[in-house]
Design an enzyme around this catalytic site. Structure first.
Site, PDB file in Angstrom:
ATOM      1  N   TYR A 155       0.815  -1.226   0.000  1.00  0.00           N
ATOM      2  CA  TYR A 155       0.000   0.000   0.000  1.00  0.00           C
ATOM      3  C   TYR A 155       0.849   1.277   0.000  1.00  0.00           C
ATOM      4  O   TYR A 155       0.769   2.073  -0.943  1.00  0.00           O
ATOM      5  CB  TYR A 155      -1.033   0.002   1.140  1.00  0.00           C
ATOM      6  CG  TYR A 155      -1.801   1.294   1.201  1.00  0.00           C
ATOM      7  CD1 TYR A 155      -2.642   1.676   0.143  1.00  0.00           C
ATOM      8  CD2 TYR A 155      -1.675   2.174   2.274  1.00  0.00           C
ATOM      9  CE1 TYR A 155      -3.318   2.888   0.161  1.00  0.00           C
ATOM     10  CE2 TYR A 155      -2.357   3.387   2.305  1.00  0.00           C
ATOM     11  CZ  TYR A 155      -3.175   3.732   1.249  1.00  0.00           C
ATOM     12  OH  TYR A 155      -3.838   4.938   1.258  1.00  0.00           O
ATOM     13  N   LYS A 159       1.409   3.714  -3.404  1.00  0.00           N
ATOM     14  CA  LYS A 159       0.941   5.103  -3.358  1.00  0.00           C
ATOM     15  C   LYS A 159       2.110   6.080  -3.565  1.00  0.00           C
ATOM     16  O   LYS A 159       1.955   7.111  -4.221  1.00  0.00           O
ATOM     17  CB  LYS A 159       0.246   5.398  -2.020  1.00  0.00           C
ATOM     18  CG  LYS A 159      -1.081   4.693  -1.835  1.00  0.00           C
ATOM     19  CD  LYS A 159      -2.174   5.135  -2.787  1.00  0.00           C
ATOM     20  CE  LYS A 159      -2.820   6.437  -2.409  1.00  0.00           C
ATOM     21  NZ  LYS A 159      -3.960   6.776  -3.304  1.00  0.00           N
TER      22      LYS A 159
END
Length: 373
Positions: A155, A159
């Site tokens: 994650y 990002k």
């Protein structure tokens, strides 16, 4: 400003739908395209009521479908890209997260260049800045501090790369000879009514007789209300359209927080729910360093078992660091460049979130009654 149209990805999500509700109020908006994989029936109904004010088109499809994304961008003036997979438990295969969060963003940027969409606003996260260790304290961080996550967890890593791609695309040449202008917003932990994280947390607590788990008592965070994050996106959009403001904003990222008091996640959850009878677990919790190394051991076990079995640890080192860090951010730069002031006060945000938690308590009691009859 002449009339313009806007595509919002992840429009059915917790933040996306709030952005749509605010966009509808913008006088110059001619059309809003709401894109998501699927829209829940109750949200379809709510969006159809907004049709009387503005043309609102629902687009259901996959962000990785190149043709679908190209069609979605065709003829729009701006893209607000909130769609992503959030996963702090490593429950979703890494390649799925990398595909949606990174490849999906790259596809969308390419589609903007092809369709000559001049404005691209990306919803990033403070997780691209860290925290890298529960031992390091970061207070009221600013953009010029150049913080960057060192985690390789899918994650934050996806990002971080996606945000870099968005900011690097600032200044791209568009097919019609124009220029693409981009910026990214990094909200702190987002809360509010309808939050999937809060829903899971309080659902768990209700099953545990209203006792809130306490694994974040050493953290200091400044959560941000969802309505204020949505408002920051609207202001970024207005600013990138403004010839005077735009040059300062192009290719920049901004931390988005509000006036929610700085406190531990445990205290925050308790403050939102105490009037409904929730209480913090009074039992002793493990020291953070021990929890961290237990997380590491479970990651090793998960890795060793991976060829034959997918073992999902209940927590990992990244989550332990995230939940127990002193990690707070200032919104001064957003205030200065975007004219950002929180739209909702802490009192209003707290009231609305607390009322929603009350509705979860009510539903839980009704479900128990139904079971016993």
């Amino acid at each position: 400003m002449a009339a313009w149209s806007c595509l919002v990805t992840g429009a059915g999500g917790f933040l996306g739908q709030r952005i749509i509700r605010l966009l509808v109020e913008e006088k110059e908006v001619q059309e809003i395209r709401a894109l998501d994989k699927v829209f829940r029936p109750e949200l379809r109904e709510e969006f159809s009521k907004l049709q009387s004010r503005v043309k609102l088109t629902l687009l259901e499809g996959d962000i990785l479908d190149e043709q679908f994304v190209k069609r979605a961008c065709q003829g729009t003036s701006a893209v607000i890209h909130t769609a992503c997979i959030i996963d702090v438990y490593n429950a979703i295969p890494p390649e799925v997260i990398m595909n949606v969060n990174l490849k999906g963003t790259q596809r969308l940027l390419e589609a903007c260049a092809q369709a000559s969409v001049p404005i691209f606003i990306y919803t990033s996260t403070i997780e691209v800045a860290g925290p890298n260790s529960y031992r390091e304290a970061v207070r009221n961080a600013r953009e010029e501090d150049n913080l960057e996550t060192t985690w390789s967890a899918p994650y934050p890593y996806s990002k971080k790369l996606a945000e870099k791609a968005v900011l690097a695309a600032n200044g791209w040449a568009l097919k019609n000879g124009g220029t693409l202008y981009t910026c990214a917003l990094r909200p702190t932990y987002i809360y509010g009514e309808g939050s999937p994280f809060l829903y899971r947390f309080f659902d768990q607590a209700l099953k545990n007789n209203g006792i809130l788990s306490h694994n974040s008592k050493f953290s200091i965070a400044n959560p941000v209300y969802v309505g204020n994050v949505a408002w920051a996106h609207i202001l970024a959009l207005r600013a990138l359209w403004d010839p005077e403001k735009a040059p300062n904003i192009q290719g920049q990222f901004y931390y988005i927080s509000d006036d929610t008091p700085h406190q531990s996640y445990d205290q925050f959850n308790y403050n939102l729910s105490k009037e409904w009878g929730f209480c913090l677990d009074s039992r002793m919790s493990l020291p953070v360093w021990l929890t961290y190394w237990l997380g590491f051991l479970m990651e090793i076990v998960s890795f060793l078992l991976s060829p034959i079995y997918r073992y999902q640890p209940p927590f990992n080192r990244h989550l332990v660091a995230l939940s127990n860090s002193v990690f707070t951010f200032s919104y001064k730069k957003a205030q200065q460049d975007l004219g950002y002031e929180p739209l909702f006060s802490w009192e209003k945000a707290k009231q609305q979130t607390t009322e929603w938690i009350g509705s979860l308590v009510k539903k839980h009691k009704e479900a128990l009654k139904t079971k016993t009859h």
